[in-house]
Design a protein around this motif. Sequence first.
Motif, PDB file in Angstrom:
ATOM      1  N   SER A  43       0.831  -1.209   0.000  1.00  0.00           N
ATOM      2  CA  SER A  43       0.000   0.000   0.000  1.00  0.00           C
ATOM      3  C   SER A  43       0.861   1.252   0.000  1.00  0.00           C
ATOM      4  CB  SER A  43      -0.924   0.005   1.218  1.00  0.00           C
ATOM      5  OG  SER A  43      -1.799  -1.097   1.178  1.00  0.00           O
ATOM      6  N   ALA A  44       1.934   1.231   0.783  1.00  0.00           N
ATOM      7  CA  ALA A  44       2.824   2.392   0.858  1.00  0.00           C
ATOM      8  C   ALA A  44       3.456   2.683  -0.508  1.00  0.00           C
ATOM      9  CB  ALA A  44       3.911   2.157   1.910  1.00  0.00           C
ATOM     10  N   ILE A  45       3.912   1.639  -1.194  1.00  0.00           N
ATOM     11  CA  ILE A  45       4.503   1.830  -2.519  1.00  0.00           C
ATOM     12  C   ILE A  45       3.438   2.283  -3.516  1.00  0.00           C
ATOM     13  CG2 ILE A  45       5.620   0.651  -4.465  1.00  0.00           C
ATOM     14  CD1 ILE A  45       7.051  -1.120  -2.342  1.00  0.00           C
ATOM     15  N   ALA A  46       2.254   1.686  -3.444  1.00  0.00           N
ATOM     16  CA  ALA A  46       1.163   2.048  -4.361  1.00  0.00           C
ATOM     17  C   ALA A  46       0.759   3.509  -4.213  1.00  0.00           C
ATOM     18  CB  ALA A  46      -0.043   1.138  -4.132  1.00  0.00           C
ATOM     19  N   LYS A  47       0.845   4.039  -2.996  1.00  0.00           N
ATOM     20  CA  LYS A  47       0.500   5.451  -2.755  1.00  0.00           C
ATOM     21  C   LYS A  47       1.646   6.378  -3.174  1.00  0.00           C
ATOM     22  CE  LYS A  47      -2.623   4.528   1.081  1.00  0.00           C
ATOM     23  NZ  LYS A  47      -2.756   4.515   2.538  1.00  0.00           N
ATOM     24  N   ALA A  48       2.878   5.999  -2.837  1.00  0.00           N
ATOM     25  CA  ALA A  48       4.028   6.871  -3.092  1.00  0.00           C
ATOM     26  C   ALA A  48       4.459   6.862  -4.561  1.00  0.00           C
ATOM     27  CB  ALA A  48       5.203   6.455  -2.210  1.00  0.00           C
ATOM     28  N   ARG A  49       4.532   5.668  -5.164  1.00  0.00           N
ATOM     29  CA  ARG A  49       5.002   5.521  -6.540  1.00  0.00           C
ATOM     30  C   ARG A  49       4.120   4.511  -7.266  1.00  0.00           C
ATOM     31  NH1 ARG A  49       8.679   5.205  -2.956  1.00  0.00           N
ATOM     32  NH2 ARG A  49       8.960   2.953  -3.034  1.00  0.00           N
TER      33      ARG A  49
ATOM     34  N   VAL B  30      -4.565  -3.729  -1.549  1.00  0.00           N
ATOM     35  CA  VAL B  30      -3.522  -3.090  -2.365  1.00  0.00           C
ATOM     36  C   VAL B  30      -4.075  -2.789  -3.758  1.00  0.00           C
ATOM     37  CG1 VAL B  30      -1.198  -3.323  -3.344  1.00  0.00           C
ATOM     38  CG2 VAL B  30      -1.685  -4.255  -1.071  1.00  0.00           C
ATOM     39  N   VAL B  31      -4.866  -3.714  -4.310  1.00  0.00           N
ATOM     40  CA  VAL B  31      -5.467  -3.515  -5.628  1.00  0.00           C
ATOM     41  C   VAL B  31      -6.372  -2.284  -5.618  1.00  0.00           C
ATOM     42  CG1 VAL B  31      -6.959  -4.527  -7.415  1.00  0.00           C
ATOM     43  CG2 VAL B  31      -5.327  -5.980  -6.192  1.00  0.00           C
ATOM     44  N   GLU B  32      -7.158  -2.137  -4.559  1.00  0.00           N
ATOM     45  CA  GLU B  32      -8.048  -0.966  -4.446  1.00  0.00           C
ATOM     46  C   GLU B  32      -7.251   0.340  -4.437  1.00  0.00           C
ATOM     47  OE1 GLU B  32     -12.112  -1.704  -2.185  1.00  0.00           O
ATOM     48  OE2 GLU B  32     -10.391  -2.343  -0.982  1.00  0.00           O
ATOM     49  N   ILE B  33      -6.154   0.364  -3.701  1.00  0.00           N
ATOM     50  CA  ILE B  33      -5.319   1.569  -3.635  1.00  0.00           C
ATOM     51  C   ILE B  33      -4.721   1.866  -5.014  1.00  0.00           C
ATOM     52  CG2 ILE B  33      -3.182   2.529  -2.678  1.00  0.00           C
ATOM     53  CD1 ILE B  33      -3.952   1.045  -0.051  1.00  0.00           C
ATOM     54  N   LEU B  34      -4.281   0.818  -5.709  1.00  0.00           N
ATOM     55  CA  LEU B  34      -3.735   1.011  -7.059  1.00  0.00           C
ATOM     56  C   LEU B  34      -4.796   1.582  -8.001  1.00  0.00           C
ATOM     57  CD1 LEU B  34      -1.574  -2.194  -7.466  1.00  0.00           C
ATOM     58  CD2 LEU B  34      -0.759   0.154  -7.626  1.00  0.00           C
ATOM     59  N   ARG B  35      -6.014   1.129  -7.899  1.00  0.00           N
ATOM     60  CA  ARG B  35      -7.108   1.639  -8.744  1.00  0.00           C
ATOM     61  C   ARG B  35      -7.373   3.114  -8.468  1.00  0.00           C
ATOM     62  NH1 ARG B  35      -6.320  -0.142 -12.597  1.00  0.00           N
ATOM     63  NH2 ARG B  35      -6.278  -2.352 -12.807  1.00  0.00           N
ATOM     64  N   GLU B  36      -7.212   3.530  -7.205  1.00  0.00           N
ATOM     65  CA  GLU B  36      -7.427   4.936  -6.843  1.00  0.00           C
ATOM     66  C   GLU B  36      -6.261   5.810  -7.316  1.00  0.00           C
ATOM     67  OE1 GLU B  36      -7.924   4.936  -2.602  1.00  0.00           O
ATOM     68  OE2 GLU B  36      -9.725   3.699  -2.702  1.00  0.00           O
ATOM     69  N   THR B  37      -5.024   5.329  -7.110  1.00  0.00           N
ATOM     70  CA  THR B  37      -3.851   6.150  -7.413  1.00  0.00           C
ATOM     71  C   THR B  37      -3.430   6.088  -8.873  1.00  0.00           C
ATOM     72  OG1 THR B  37      -2.361   4.362  -6.734  1.00  0.00           O
ATOM     73  CG2 THR B  37      -2.930   6.014  -5.058  1.00  0.00           C
ATOM     74  N   ARG B  38      -3.680   4.958  -9.527  1.00  0.00           N
ATOM     75  CA  ARG B  38      -3.301   4.824 -10.937  1.00  0.00           C
ATOM     76  C   ARG B  38      -4.289   3.888 -11.640  1.00  0.00           C
ATOM     77  NH1 ARG B  38       2.625   4.352 -13.579  1.00  0.00           N
ATOM     78  NH2 ARG B  38       1.902   4.390 -15.724  1.00  0.00           N
ATOM     79  N   PRO B  39      -5.407   4.447 -12.091  1.00  0.00           N
ATOM     80  CA  PRO B  39      -6.467   3.636 -12.697  1.00  0.00           C
ATOM     81  C   PRO B  39      -6.039   2.850 -13.939  1.00  0.00           C
ATOM     82  CG  PRO B  39      -7.240   5.873 -12.284  1.00  0.00           C
ATOM     83  CD  PRO B  39      -5.770   5.860 -12.005  1.00  0.00           C
ATOM     84  N   ASP B  40      -4.991   3.310 -14.636  1.00  0.00           N
ATOM     85  CA  ASP B  40      -4.559   2.626 -15.858  1.00  0.00           C
ATOM     86  C   ASP B  40      -3.585   1.476 -15.602  1.00  0.00           C
ATOM     87  OD1 ASP B  40      -2.519   4.422 -15.067  1.00  0.00           O
ATOM     88  OD2 ASP B  40      -1.726   4.490 -17.105  1.00  0.00           O
TER      89      ASP B  40
ATOM     90  N   ILE C  26     -12.923  -5.390  -8.322  1.00  0.00           N
ATOM     91  CA  ILE C  26     -12.132  -4.312  -7.725  1.00  0.00           C
ATOM     92  C   ILE C  26     -11.224  -3.665  -8.761  1.00  0.00           C
ATOM     93  CG2 ILE C  26     -10.253  -3.896  -6.096  1.00  0.00           C
ATOM     94  CD1 ILE C  26     -11.679  -5.676  -4.153  1.00  0.00           C
ATOM     95  N   GLY C  27     -10.888  -4.402  -9.811  1.00  0.00           N
ATOM     96  CA  GLY C  27     -10.080  -3.789 -10.859  1.00  0.00           C
ATOM     97  C   GLY C  27      -8.880  -4.589 -11.313  1.00  0.00           C
ATOM     98  N   ALA C  28      -8.754  -5.826 -10.872  1.00  0.00           N
ATOM     99  CA  ALA C  28      -7.638  -6.651 -11.341  1.00  0.00           C
ATOM    100  C   ALA C  28      -7.823  -6.963 -12.823  1.00  0.00           C
ATOM    101  CB  ALA C  28      -7.560  -7.946 -10.538  1.00  0.00           C
ATOM    102  N   THR C  29      -6.733  -6.993 -13.549  1.00  0.00           N
ATOM    103  CA  THR C  29      -6.755  -7.305 -14.977  1.00  0.00           C
ATOM    104  C   THR C  29      -6.925  -8.797 -15.192  1.00  0.00           C
ATOM    105  OG1 THR C  29      -5.214  -5.487 -15.305  1.00  0.00           O
ATOM    106  CG2 THR C  29      -5.477  -7.008 -17.128  1.00  0.00           C
ATOM    107  N   ASP C  30      -6.273  -9.592 -14.327  1.00  0.00           N
ATOM    108  CA  ASP C  30      -6.316 -11.040 -14.459  1.00  0.00           C
ATOM    109  C   ASP C  30      -6.145 -11.667 -13.084  1.00  0.00           C
ATOM    110  OD1 ASP C  30      -6.451 -13.572 -15.608  1.00  0.00           O
ATOM    111  OD2 ASP C  30      -4.925 -13.148 -17.119  1.00  0.00           O
ATOM    112  N   TYR C  31      -6.383 -12.962 -13.021  1.00  0.00           N
ATOM    113  CA  TYR C  31      -6.348 -13.719 -11.781  1.00  0.00           C
ATOM    114  C   TYR C  31      -5.673 -15.041 -12.096  1.00  0.00           C
ATOM    115  CZ  TYR C  31      -8.364 -16.005  -7.653  1.00  0.00           C
ATOM    116  OH  TYR C  31      -8.550 -16.666  -6.467  1.00  0.00           O
ATOM    117  N   LEU C  32      -4.558 -15.340 -11.426  1.00  0.00           N
ATOM    118  CA  LEU C  32      -3.833 -16.583 -11.674  1.00  0.00           C
ATOM    119  C   LEU C  32      -3.673 -17.369 -10.389  1.00  0.00           C
ATOM    120  CD1 LEU C  32      -0.907 -15.226 -13.899  1.00  0.00           C
ATOM    121  CD2 LEU C  32      -2.973 -16.393 -14.684  1.00  0.00           C
TER     122      LEU C  32
END
Length: 184
Positions: free
Chosen positions: A49-55, A74-84, A105-111
């Motif tokens: 989460s810290a990395i997803a928010k900072a960079r 973490v996926v939710e935070i990534l969707r908020e900070t960088r939707p693409d 939530i916004g994952a591209t894929d699931y493995l």
Amino acid sequence: MSDTAIEGLGEDRSLLLVDDDEPFLRRLAKAMEKRGFDVETAQSVAGGSAIAKARPPAFAVVDLRLEDGNGLDVVEILRETRPDSKVVVLTGYGAIATAVAAVKIGATDYLSKPADATDITNALLSSAEALPEPPENPMSADRVRWEHIQRVYEQCDRNVSETARRLNMHRRTLQRILAKRSPR
């Protein structure tokens, strides 16, 4: 490293890997660096989460179950900070409900684990319209079962009784399975 892997990355090659299995995380980070990604790693929801928010990275691979919580946070935070960003969720406990939750939530894929670096790269670089190519030589169902049992066995500190309880199987059946060689 193939030219197609480099072409698919574009300008921003940042990749966040979040997994609490340290040996797996190290191997995957090294393999993804060889494929042209700029890798940052975290072993917890808090670290990811810290990395997803900072960079916020262009790409992310996040384990579903982490020691300090759920990787979907973490996926939710990534969707908020960088939707693409393109996010792949990994798990050793594949279930339809968690796959649906990850995609919603916004994952591209699931493995499901064990997934190798090639599978992950294909999932990260696939277009939204097209599914990635199926693996050339996928593991057999027996091998996937074996890998899952071995993972739980190691997580239970090689305690057969505890592993059998968590897998909801008879202890003697598990002992017979563990005594055999791994399927190919």
